[in-house]
Write a protein that holds these residues in place. Structure first.
Motif, PDB file in Angstrom:
ATOM      1  N   ALA A 111       2.122  -0.430   5.475  1.00 61.06           N
ATOM      2  CA  ALA A 111       3.336   0.014   6.165  1.00 61.06           C
ATOM      3  C   ALA A 111       3.609  -0.842   7.404  1.00 61.06           C
ATOM      4  O   ALA A 111       4.741  -1.293   7.628  1.00 61.06           O
ATOM      5  CB  ALA A 111       3.207   1.490   6.547  1.00 61.06           C
ATOM      6  N   SER A 113       2.628  -6.696   0.603  1.00 62.17           N
ATOM      7  CA  SER A 113       3.032  -7.045   1.968  1.00 62.17           C
ATOM      8  C   SER A 113       3.192  -8.551   2.112  1.00 62.17           C
ATOM      9  O   SER A 113       4.142  -9.042   2.729  1.00 62.17           O
ATOM     10  CB  SER A 113       2.003  -6.516   2.964  1.00 62.17           C
ATOM     11  OG  SER A 113       2.290  -6.984   4.259  1.00 62.17           O
ATOM     12  N   GLY A 119       9.772  -0.007   5.216  1.00 63.33           N
ATOM     13  CA  GLY A 119       8.543  -0.173   5.990  1.00 63.33           C
ATOM     14  C   GLY A 119       8.421   0.869   7.089  1.00 63.33           C
ATOM     15  O   GLY A 119       7.353   1.455   7.284  1.00 63.33           O
ATOM     16  N   VAL A 126       6.430  -9.735   0.730  1.00 62.39           N
ATOM     17  CA  VAL A 126       7.560  -9.516   1.641  1.00 62.39           C
ATOM     18  C   VAL A 126       7.624 -10.666   2.640  1.00 62.39           C
ATOM     19  O   VAL A 126       8.699 -11.202   2.920  1.00 62.39           O
ATOM     20  CB  VAL A 126       7.449  -8.154   2.363  1.00 62.39           C
ATOM     21  CG1 VAL A 126       8.482  -8.031   3.472  1.00 62.39           C
ATOM     22  CG2 VAL A 126       7.611  -7.011   1.366  1.00 62.39           C
ATOM     23  N   SER A 177       4.033 -12.836  12.289  1.00 65.52           N
ATOM     24  CA  SER A 177       4.100 -12.617  10.848  1.00 65.52           C
ATOM     25  C   SER A 177       3.279 -13.660  10.097  1.00 65.52           C
ATOM     26  O   SER A 177       2.558 -13.332   9.144  1.00 65.52           O
ATOM     27  CB  SER A 177       5.562 -12.647  10.389  1.00 65.52           C
ATOM     28  OG  SER A 177       5.668 -12.458   8.998  1.00 65.52           O
ATOM     29  N   THR A 186       2.359  -3.909   8.218  1.00 64.10           N
ATOM     30  CA  THR A 186       2.594  -5.331   7.953  1.00 64.10           C
ATOM     31  C   THR A 186       3.913  -5.565   7.232  1.00 64.10           C
ATOM     32  O   THR A 186       4.590  -6.560   7.495  1.00 64.10           O
ATOM     33  CB  THR A 186       1.427  -5.949   7.164  1.00 64.10           C
ATOM     34  OG1 THR A 186       1.244  -5.236   5.944  1.00 64.10           O
ATOM     35  CG2 THR A 186       0.150  -5.941   7.989  1.00 64.10           C
ATOM     36  N   THR A 187       4.293  -4.665   6.346  1.00 61.61           N
ATOM     37  CA  THR A 187       5.598  -4.788   5.698  1.00 61.61           C
ATOM     38  C   THR A 187       6.707  -4.674   6.731  1.00 61.61           C
ATOM     39  O   THR A 187       7.687  -5.434   6.694  1.00 61.61           O
ATOM     40  CB  THR A 187       5.756  -3.719   4.600  1.00 61.61           C
ATOM     41  OG1 THR A 187       4.770  -3.940   3.605  1.00 61.61           O
ATOM     42  CG2 THR A 187       7.131  -3.759   3.971  1.00 61.61           C
ATOM     43  N   THR A 188       6.570  -3.745   7.666  1.00 67.90           N
ATOM     44  CA  THR A 188       7.559  -3.611   8.741  1.00 67.90           C
ATOM     45  C   THR A 188       7.611  -4.879   9.582  1.00 67.90           C
ATOM     46  O   THR A 188       8.694  -5.367   9.921  1.00 67.90           O
ATOM     47  CB  THR A 188       7.217  -2.387   9.615  1.00 67.90           C
ATOM     48  OG1 THR A 188       7.209  -1.214   8.782  1.00 67.90           O
ATOM     49  CG2 THR A 188       8.215  -2.202  10.732  1.00 67.90           C
ATOM     50  N   LEU A 201      13.084  -3.361   5.685  1.00 66.96           N
ATOM     51  CA  LEU A 201      12.619  -2.897   6.990  1.00 66.96           C
ATOM     52  C   LEU A 201      12.675  -1.369   7.074  1.00 66.96           C
ATOM     53  O   LEU A 201      11.737  -0.732   7.554  1.00 66.96           O
ATOM     54  CB  LEU A 201      13.452  -3.522   8.111  1.00 66.96           C
ATOM     55  CG  LEU A 201      13.129  -3.056   9.533  1.00 66.96           C
ATOM     56  CD1 LEU A 201      11.686  -3.343   9.887  1.00 66.96           C
ATOM     57  CD2 LEU A 201      14.068  -3.726  10.523  1.00 66.96           C
ATOM     58  N   HIS A 223       6.707  -8.029   8.691  1.00 68.14           N
ATOM     59  CA  HIS A 223       7.281  -9.139   7.918  1.00 68.14           C
ATOM     60  C   HIS A 223       8.781  -8.954   7.708  1.00 68.14           C
ATOM     61  O   HIS A 223       9.550  -9.916   7.807  1.00 68.14           O
ATOM     62  CB  HIS A 223       6.578  -9.279   6.570  1.00 68.14           C
ATOM     63  CG  HIS A 223       5.129  -9.616   6.656  1.00 68.14           C
ATOM     64  ND1 HIS A 223       4.614 -10.524   7.550  1.00 68.14           N
ATOM     65  CD2 HIS A 223       4.068  -9.163   5.941  1.00 68.14           C
ATOM     66  CE1 HIS A 223       3.307 -10.630   7.376  1.00 68.14           C
ATOM     67  NE2 HIS A 223       2.953  -9.791   6.412  1.00 68.14           N
ATOM     68  N   ALA A 224       9.199  -7.737   7.410  1.00 71.72           N
ATOM     69  CA  ALA A 224      10.622  -7.477   7.201  1.00 71.72           C
ATOM     70  C   ALA A 224      11.415  -7.689   8.491  1.00 71.72           C
ATOM     71  O   ALA A 224      12.535  -8.214   8.459  1.00 71.72           O
ATOM     72  CB  ALA A 224      10.827  -6.060   6.672  1.00 71.72           C
TER      73      ALA A 224
END
Length: 187
Positions: free
Chosen positions: A155, A60, A98, A63, A5, A157-159, A95, A161-162
């Motif tokens: 989508a 992103s 994401g 997040v 991350s 990178t957000t997933t 998450l 990081h989350a």
């Protein structure tokens, strides 16, 4: 997961700087060309695309940095343990968002159908009425789909990081780390 991350966030920071510099450069180019009465119509649209990329990459990154919007009116009066549990719930919801975005991007780009149609864009369109690969912007005269690639990036990178945030919060919750100490460390 946190290391991955962090590495992706460093990449996103650089990409965000490039996107914002591109927006600034395109807007300045537009001002100069209009002032000399030689408008470049594609510049407006290119600046919009660069700004959209900056917004998604920046979201992103937010997040990752846990700087997303928060309504703390309900969580501030809670004891530390419940506040930490609320943070875990929020991380799980981010998450879930994401993962939903990953699924929607998979459906939208529909690569299996494109491959099954031997990369024939017209056949792809006739199978599922999805014109993503055939659409062109008004003035830039390039296919739109490369500009849309920011959506799957966002989508994924957000997933990522989350997931890192959630795992970190769950580990802290299990270890009994005080939530207030953790918040101070993040700032």
């Amino acid at each position: 997961m946190r290391r991955i991350s962090l590495a992706v966030a460093a990449l996103e920071k650089g990409a965000l700087v490039i996107c914002m510099a591109l927006v600034l450069g395109l807007v300045l180019l537009n001002v100069v060309t209009r002032s000399i009465n030689y408008s470049l119509f594609w510049v407006d649209e290119a600046a919009v695309f660069a700004m959209v990329w900056a917004c998604f990459i920046g979201a992103s990154l937010l997040v990752h940095q846990r700087m997303d919007f928060a309504v703390t009116l309900l969580t501030d009066p809670l004891p530390d343990r419940l506040r930490h549990a609320a943070r875990v719930v929020v991380d799980a919801l981010v998450l879930g968002f994401g993962v939903l975005m990953v699924v929607l991007c998979w459906w939208w780009f529909d690569l299996p159908t494109l491959v099954a149609q031997n990369w024939n864009l017209q056949a792809f369109f006739e199978v599922n009425y999805n014109g993503i690969y055939m659409d062109r912007p008004t003035t830039v005269n390039l296919p739109k789909w490369p500009f849309f690639l920011v959506m799957p990036w966002f989508a994924l990178t957000t997933t990522l990081h989350a997931t890192a945030n959630l795992l970190e919060d769950l580990a802290a919750m299990r270890s009994g780390e005080a939530f207030a100490e953790r918040q101070e460390a993040e700032v």
